[in-house]
Design a protein around this motif. Structure first.
Motif, PDB file in Angstrom:
ATOM      1  N   PRO A  34      11.720  13.245  -6.902  1.00 49.04           N
ATOM      2  CA  PRO A  34      11.624  13.661  -8.309  1.00 49.04           C
ATOM      3  C   PRO A  34      13.005  13.794  -8.940  1.00 49.04           C
ATOM      4  CG  PRO A  34      10.274  15.059  -6.891  1.00 49.04           C
ATOM      5  CD  PRO A  34      11.121  14.227  -5.986  1.00 49.04           C
ATOM      6  N   LEU A  35      13.117  13.415 -10.201  1.00 52.23           N
ATOM      7  CA  LEU A  35      14.391  13.519 -10.906  1.00 52.23           C
ATOM      8  C   LEU A  35      14.780  14.987 -11.061  1.00 52.23           C
ATOM      9  CD1 LEU A  35      16.327  11.458 -12.497  1.00 52.23           C
ATOM     10  CD2 LEU A  35      15.336  12.493 -14.536  1.00 52.23           C
ATOM     11  N   PRO A  36      15.951  15.396 -10.601  1.00 51.18           N
ATOM     12  CA  PRO A  36      16.364  16.800 -10.774  1.00 51.18           C
ATOM     13  C   PRO A  36      16.467  17.172 -12.251  1.00 51.18           C
ATOM     14  CG  PRO A  36      17.763  15.671  -9.172  1.00 51.18           C
ATOM     15  CD  PRO A  36      16.957  14.608  -9.859  1.00 51.18           C
ATOM     16  N   ALA A  37      16.048  18.368 -12.582  1.00 47.71           N
ATOM     17  CA  ALA A  37      16.078  18.816 -13.977  1.00 47.71           C
ATOM     18  C   ALA A  37      17.499  18.854 -14.530  1.00 47.71           C
ATOM     19  CB  ALA A  37      15.432  20.203 -14.074  1.00 47.71           C
ATOM     20  N   ARG A  38      18.480  19.044 -13.655  1.00 45.40           N
ATOM     21  CA  ARG A  38      19.878  19.147 -14.097  1.00 45.40           C
ATOM     22  C   ARG A  38      20.534  17.788 -14.334  1.00 45.40           C
ATOM     23  NH1 ARG A  38      22.480  24.150 -12.861  1.00 45.40           N
ATOM     24  NH2 ARG A  38      21.078  25.658 -11.894  1.00 45.40           N
ATOM     25  N   PHE A  39      19.864  16.673 -13.955  1.00 45.24           N
ATOM     26  CA  PHE A  39      20.475  15.349 -14.034  1.00 45.24           C
ATOM     27  C   PHE A  39      19.825  14.512 -15.124  1.00 45.24           C
ATOM     28  CE2 PHE A  39      21.832  14.880  -9.262  1.00 45.24           C
ATOM     29  CZ  PHE A  39      22.630  16.004  -9.393  1.00 45.24           C
ATOM     30  N   ASP A  40      20.618  13.662 -15.771  1.00 47.80           N
ATOM     31  CA  ASP A  40      20.029  12.580 -16.546  1.00 47.80           C
ATOM     32  C   ASP A  40      19.881  11.365 -15.628  1.00 47.80           C
ATOM     33  OD1 ASP A  40      22.529  11.226 -16.407  1.00 47.80           O
ATOM     34  OD2 ASP A  40      23.161  11.950 -18.371  1.00 47.80           O
ATOM     35  N   MET A  41      19.329  10.283 -16.165  1.00 46.36           N
ATOM     36  CA  MET A  41      19.044   9.121 -15.327  1.00 46.36           C
ATOM     37  C   MET A  41      20.311   8.545 -14.685  1.00 46.36           C
ATOM     38  SD  MET A  41      15.839   8.243 -14.964  1.00 46.36           S
ATOM     39  CE  MET A  41      14.197   8.490 -15.679  1.00 46.36           C
ATOM     40  N   ALA A  42      21.381   8.439 -15.451  1.00 45.80           N
ATOM     41  CA  ALA A  42      22.605   7.843 -14.918  1.00 45.80           C
ATOM     42  C   ALA A  42      23.195   8.721 -13.819  1.00 45.80           C
ATOM     43  CB  ALA A  42      23.619   7.628 -16.036  1.00 45.80           C
ATOM     44  N   GLN A  43      23.183  10.035 -14.019  1.00 47.27           N
ATOM     45  CA  GLN A  43      23.698  10.936 -12.986  1.00 47.27           C
ATOM     46  C   GLN A  43      22.862  10.846 -11.718  1.00 47.27           C
ATOM     47  OE1 GLN A  43      23.414  14.466 -15.386  1.00 47.27           O
ATOM     48  NE2 GLN A  43      25.623  14.542 -15.752  1.00 47.27           N
ATOM     49  N   PRO A  84       0.783  -1.235   0.000  1.00 49.15           N
ATOM     50  CA  PRO A  84       0.000   0.000   0.000  1.00 49.15           C
ATOM     51  C   PRO A  84       0.816   1.287   0.000  1.00 49.15           C
ATOM     52  CG  PRO A  84      -1.059  -1.603   1.406  1.00 49.15           C
ATOM     53  CD  PRO A  84       0.244  -2.212   0.962  1.00 49.15           C
ATOM     54  N   GLU A  85       1.924   1.337   0.732  1.00 55.33           N
ATOM     55  CA  GLU A  85       2.708   2.566   0.832  1.00 55.33           C
ATOM     56  C   GLU A  85       3.980   2.518  -0.016  1.00 55.33           C
ATOM     57  OE1 GLU A  85       3.333   3.478   4.921  1.00 55.33           O
ATOM     58  OE2 GLU A  85       1.221   3.878   5.302  1.00 55.33           O
ATOM     59  N   GLU A  86       4.017   1.632  -1.001  1.00 60.22           N
ATOM     60  CA  GLU A  86       5.186   1.489  -1.862  1.00 60.22           C
ATOM     61  C   GLU A  86       4.908   1.995  -3.275  1.00 60.22           C
ATOM     62  OE1 GLU A  86       7.686  -2.298  -0.111  1.00 60.22           O
ATOM     63  OE2 GLU A  86       6.269  -2.651  -1.736  1.00 60.22           O
ATOM     64  N   VAL A  87       6.016   2.194  -3.992  1.00 64.72           N
ATOM     65  CA  VAL A  87       5.943   2.446  -5.432  1.00 64.72           C
ATOM     66  C   VAL A  87       6.892   1.472  -6.120  1.00 64.72           C
ATOM     67  CG1 VAL A  87       5.399   4.889  -5.106  1.00 64.72           C
ATOM     68  CG2 VAL A  87       7.775   4.190  -5.419  1.00 64.72           C
ATOM     69  N   VAL A  88       6.574   1.139  -7.346  1.00 65.85           N
ATOM     70  CA  VAL A  88       7.462   0.323  -8.173  1.00 65.85           C
ATOM     71  C   VAL A  88       8.054   1.224  -9.246  1.00 65.85           C
ATOM     72  CG1 VAL A  88       7.640  -1.604  -9.787  1.00 65.85           C
ATOM     73  CG2 VAL A  88       6.211  -1.812  -7.740  1.00 65.85           C
ATOM     74  N   VAL A  89       9.354   1.175  -9.374  1.00 61.41           N
ATOM     75  CA  VAL A  89      10.062   1.976 -10.361  1.00 61.41           C
ATOM     76  C   VAL A  89      10.715   1.043 -11.368  1.00 61.41           C
ATOM     77  CG1 VAL A  89      11.929   3.640 -10.757  1.00 61.41           C
ATOM     78  CG2 VAL A  89      10.496   3.813  -8.696  1.00 61.41           C
ATOM     79  N   THR A  90      10.479   1.312 -12.657  1.00 65.38           N
ATOM     80  CA  THR A  90      11.200   0.618 -13.720  1.00 65.38           C
ATOM     81  C   THR A  90      12.523   1.338 -13.914  1.00 65.38           C
ATOM     82  OG1 THR A  90       9.145  -0.056 -14.800  1.00 65.38           O
ATOM     83  CG2 THR A  90      11.155  -0.106 -16.132  1.00 65.38           C
ATOM     84  N   SER A  91      13.596   0.666 -13.579  1.00 63.72           N
ATOM     85  CA  SER A  91      14.907   1.326 -13.514  1.00 63.72           C
ATOM     86  C   SER A  91      15.493   1.534 -14.903  1.00 63.72           C
ATOM     87  CB  SER A  91      15.876   0.501 -12.672  1.00 63.72           C
ATOM     88  OG  SER A  91      15.410   0.377 -11.345  1.00 63.72           O
ATOM     89  N   GLU A  92      16.081   2.715 -15.087  1.00 62.35           N
ATOM     90  CA  GLU A  92      16.841   3.017 -16.303  1.00 62.35           C
ATOM     91  C   GLU A  92      18.330   3.145 -16.009  1.00 62.35           C
ATOM     92  OE1 GLU A  92      15.124   6.132 -18.729  1.00 62.35           O
ATOM     93  OE2 GLU A  92      13.139   5.720 -17.882  1.00 62.35           O
ATOM     94  N   ALA A  93      18.670   3.246 -14.725  1.00 64.49           N
ATOM     95  CA  ALA A  93      20.072   3.304 -14.309  1.00 64.49           C
ATOM     96  C   ALA A  93      20.152   2.896 -12.846  1.00 64.49           C
ATOM     97  CB  ALA A  93      20.644   4.703 -14.507  1.00 64.49           C
ATOM     98  N   ILE A  94      21.258   2.247 -12.478  1.00 67.78           N
ATOM     99  CA  ILE A  94      21.439   1.688 -11.135  1.00 67.78           C
ATOM    100  C   ILE A  94      22.845   2.032 -10.662  1.00 67.78           C
ATOM    101  CG2 ILE A  94      21.504  -0.422  -9.764  1.00 67.78           C
ATOM    102  CD1 ILE A  94      19.822  -1.635 -12.253  1.00 67.78           C
ATOM    103  N   GLY A  95      22.955   2.683  -9.516  1.00 68.00           N
ATOM    104  CA  GLY A  95      24.266   3.033  -8.996  1.00 68.00           C
ATOM    105  C   GLY A  95      25.015   1.830  -8.450  1.00 68.00           C
TER     106      GLY A  95
END
Length: 343
Positions: free
Chosen positions: A110-119, A27-38
């Protein structure tokens, strides 16, 4: 989904890629489809079977990984402020090496506007580590002098940037000449290249009265001297023990590990009091449940990103199926910035 699974402790051959059903959010989770993984050095320690919190929380088999970036693909019934399709990044206590990650809502941002997914995927673990070390533990005053080991790496580079924001003078230590300019660009006033000069002689020259804060993830190779080079008062912050682990081969040398353990300094409270010095240490993986700490730290970090005061670390990308190459590169000590897996 595809995910990296480690069935038991060992070398690079333990990193197996498996296909499993996609996760369903609680209930309190989200699922994210990953485009980059640190990728972090802690992931290598997990693979070797030496990471205490991995044993405590998961055991074997385990999927390593603390950070990711991607697109929200599902939300739990109690999540009302985040829509499917939102571009995000976040943290997870293990399980990050996967094309789909289910995490509590408060661990996604939220993804920062200054970053791409890998960053973005390479941002949270190193900057949260640096933030906690500097602002939660060390509390340096403007004008303080910091010594940052591994200054061209992920956490080291983050510490240099945050030290500059805190108004501190930073001295960075690097292990190779090709890392000097990276450390300088991230804010180091002085860079010590220990492949070409005596580390502690140069450190004394850069700060004859000692360092207000020393930030050390090396372990036995530098801890004793890091403590000796503190100013009075001074603080030594410990967040890793990299020098105790292998640079190649992917497996610990148990004889060396035992010898290094015996050589690791023990800090006596009476001596600490008399020396007017502090020794502080932490492990970020135990802090993800501290929602207030996580939200405050990320709030300040993202504000600095928006203001242009923080830049993401340099990123080197590896396909997910080449995860063993990423671990091998990271353990070699030759990399700069962050490594990121791309599914």
């Amino acid at each position: 989904m595809r995910k990296v699974v480690i069935p038991r402790a060992g070398g690079y051959d333990r990193l197996t890629l498996q296909t499993q059903p996609d996760p369903t959010p609680a209930p309190e989770e989200v699922v994210v489809t990953s485009e980059a993984i640190g990728v972090n050095y802690a992931d290598c320690v997990i693979r070797m079977g030496l990471y205490a919190s991995a044993k405590e929380y998961v055991g074997w088999p385990i999927t390593p990984g603390f950070e990711f970036a991607g697109t929200v693909s599902a939300v739990g019934s109690a999540v009302t402020d985040l829509a499917v399709g939102t571009r995000v990044f976040g943290v997870t206590r293990f399980g990050g090496y996967s094309t789909h990650v289910a995490v509590p809502r408060h661990q996604v941002f939220p993804l920062p506007a200054r970053f791409d997914m890998a960053q973005a995927a390479g941002f949270p673990t190193v900057f949260l580590t640096a933030y906690y070390a500097l602002f939660e533990l060390a509390h340096p005053r403007p004008g303080s002098t910091l010594l940052v080991h591994s200054a061209a790496g992920g956490v080291g580079g983050a510490l240099l940037q945050l030290g500059r924001i805190a108004g501190c003078r930073t001295v960075g230590v690097v292990g190779s000449s090709h890392k000097v300019e990276t450390a300088r660009a991230l804010g180091a006033e002085v860079v010590i290249d220990k492949s070409r000069e005596d580390l502690w002689g140069a450190a004394e020259k850069a700060a004859p009265k000692g360092y207000d804060v020393v930030l050390d993830a090396n372990g036995v190779s530098t801890l004793r001297d890091s403590y000796r080079h503190l100013a009075r008062p001074g603080k030594l912050v410990i967040y890793g023990f990299h020098s105790m682990l292998p640079r190649e081969g992917g497996r610990p040398n148990w004889v060396k590990l035992a010898a290094d353990f015996l050589r690791t300094p023990r800090f006596d409270p009476l001596s600490l009091t008399n020396a007017n010095a502090s020794v502080l240490a932490f492990n970020l993986s135990y802090l993800f449940e501290s929602r207030g700490v996580l939200e405050e730290a990320m709030g300040r970090l993202l504000a600095w990103v928006d203001e242009g005061r923080i830049t993401p670390p340099p990123v080197t990308r590896f396909p997910l199926e080449r995860v063993a190459e990423a671990h091998r590169a990271l353990e070699s000590g030759s990399t700069v910035g962050k490594l990121v897996l791309v599914p």
